[in-house]
Design an enzyme around this catalytic site. Sequence first.
Site, PDB file in Angstrom:
ATOM      1  N   GLY A  46       0.827  -1.192   0.000  1.00  0.00           N
ATOM      2  CA  GLY A  46       0.000   0.000   0.000  1.00  0.00           C
ATOM      3  C   GLY A  46       0.865   1.247   0.000  1.00  0.00           C
ATOM      4  O   GLY A  46       2.033   1.201   0.395  1.00  0.00           O
ATOM      5  N   GLN A  51       3.004  10.003   1.090  1.00  0.00           N
ATOM      6  CA  GLN A  51       4.302   9.309   1.076  1.00  0.00           C
ATOM      7  C   GLN A  51       5.141   9.675  -0.146  1.00  0.00           C
ATOM      8  O   GLN A  51       6.342   9.428  -0.152  1.00  0.00           O
ATOM      9  CB  GLN A  51       4.105   7.785   1.132  1.00  0.00           C
ATOM     10  CG  GLN A  51       3.547   7.321   2.473  1.00  0.00           C
ATOM     11  CD  GLN A  51       3.431   5.815   2.517  1.00  0.00           C
ATOM     12  OE1 GLN A  51       2.427   5.264   2.081  1.00  0.00           O
ATOM     13  NE2 GLN A  51       4.456   5.142   3.009  1.00  0.00           N
ATOM     14  N   CYS A  89       6.065  -0.097   7.028  1.00  0.00           N
ATOM     15  CA  CYS A  89       5.664   1.041   6.204  1.00  0.00           C
ATOM     16  C   CYS A  89       6.841   1.439   5.332  1.00  0.00           C
ATOM     17  O   CYS A  89       7.970   1.479   5.798  1.00  0.00           O
ATOM     18  CB  CYS A  89       5.261   2.198   7.116  1.00  0.00           C
ATOM     19  SG  CYS A  89       4.798   3.692   6.229  1.00  0.00           S
ATOM     20  N   LEU A  90       6.576   1.750   4.067  1.00  0.00           N
ATOM     21  CA  LEU A  90       7.645   2.142   3.150  1.00  0.00           C
ATOM     22  C   LEU A  90       8.324   3.429   3.602  1.00  0.00           C
ATOM     23  O   LEU A  90       9.459   3.697   3.215  1.00  0.00           O
ATOM     24  CB  LEU A  90       7.091   2.298   1.728  1.00  0.00           C
ATOM     25  CG  LEU A  90       6.566   1.008   1.084  1.00  0.00           C
ATOM     26  CD1 LEU A  90       5.951   1.311  -0.275  1.00  0.00           C
ATOM     27  CD2 LEU A  90       7.661  -0.049   0.967  1.00  0.00           C
ATOM     28  N   HIS A 131      -4.127   1.231   7.781  1.00  0.00           N
ATOM     29  CA  HIS A 131      -2.783   1.826   7.768  1.00  0.00           C
ATOM     30  C   HIS A 131      -2.712   2.994   6.775  1.00  0.00           C
ATOM     31  O   HIS A 131      -2.228   4.074   7.114  1.00  0.00           O
ATOM     32  CB  HIS A 131      -1.771   0.728   7.404  1.00  0.00           C
ATOM     33  CG  HIS A 131      -0.354   1.197   7.272  1.00  0.00           C
ATOM     34  ND1 HIS A 131       0.649   0.787   8.121  1.00  0.00           N
ATOM     35  CD2 HIS A 131       0.231   2.039   6.371  1.00  0.00           C
ATOM     36  CE1 HIS A 131       1.787   1.366   7.749  1.00  0.00           C
ATOM     37  NE2 HIS A 131       1.556   2.128   6.692  1.00  0.00           N
ATOM     38  N   GLU A 132      -3.221   2.764   5.567  1.00  0.00           N
ATOM     39  CA  GLU A 132      -3.130   3.804   4.539  1.00  0.00           C
ATOM     40  C   GLU A 132      -4.026   5.000   4.866  1.00  0.00           C
ATOM     41  O   GLU A 132      -3.654   6.144   4.623  1.00  0.00           O
ATOM     42  CB  GLU A 132      -3.467   3.238   3.156  1.00  0.00           C
ATOM     43  CG  GLU A 132      -2.550   2.116   2.673  1.00  0.00           C
ATOM     44  CD  GLU A 132      -1.066   2.424   2.807  1.00  0.00           C
ATOM     45  OE1 GLU A 132      -0.671   3.596   2.684  1.00  0.00           O
ATOM     46  OE2 GLU A 132      -0.299   1.476   3.051  1.00  0.00           O
ATOM     47  N   HIS A 135      -2.408   7.427   7.146  1.00  0.00           N
ATOM     48  CA  HIS A 135      -1.471   8.346   6.479  1.00  0.00           C
ATOM     49  C   HIS A 135      -2.176   9.632   6.057  1.00  0.00           C
ATOM     50  O   HIS A 135      -1.587  10.713   6.098  1.00  0.00           O
ATOM     51  CB  HIS A 135      -0.886   7.696   5.216  1.00  0.00           C
ATOM     52  CG  HIS A 135       0.316   6.823   5.460  1.00  0.00           C
ATOM     53  ND1 HIS A 135       1.504   7.308   5.941  1.00  0.00           N
ATOM     54  CD2 HIS A 135       0.512   5.491   5.259  1.00  0.00           C
ATOM     55  CE1 HIS A 135       2.387   6.309   6.032  1.00  0.00           C
ATOM     56  NE2 HIS A 135       1.812   5.196   5.622  1.00  0.00           N
TER      57      HIS A 135
HETATM   58 NI    NI Z   1       2.688   3.340   5.525  1.00  0.00          NI
END
Ligand code: NI
Length: 159
Positions: A46, A51, A89-90, A131-132, A135
């Site tokens: 995701g 991000q 998380c990226l 999670h997304e 953000h």
């Molecule tokens: Ni993330």
Amino acid sequence: MAVRNIREMGDEVLGKVCREVTRMNEHTRELIDDMLDTMYEANGVGLAAPQVGVLKRIVVIDVTGEDPIVLINPRIVESSGEQTGTEGCLSVPGKAGTVTRPMYVKAVALNEDMEEITVEGTELLARAICHELDHLEGHLYVEKVEGELMDAEPIEDEE
Ligand code: NI
């Protein structure tokens, strides 16, 4: 289509609340394409627009690697149950932590054609949606980690 630079924890853009998308245009379509490219390139499940430095309420998710979901202005309308598991998380490379999320969520959003869609998910998809969406509110999973943040791939001791 292009891979964009992923912002990492400490970048102030990740702490900001994103704005709603009011209409689709070429610029936003390109953003969505780039977000998908960036997510796949990084082997993520995701990615949220902040991000890649864009404060718009857009997320892309693909928990199987062959079923991309684009959610614009998403909101969770139903959730139930509970799951506790490892999350990463990226924007927090090399780290992972234990987070409790709902086992099931139902989200309403717009797709790339600005049509209303409903997405239901359990397990990893439910976790990814939560999670997304966090953000988009300027929150990272590290705020919800139970215990310590861990190294995602611990270095093996040779002894
Ligand atoms: Ni993330």
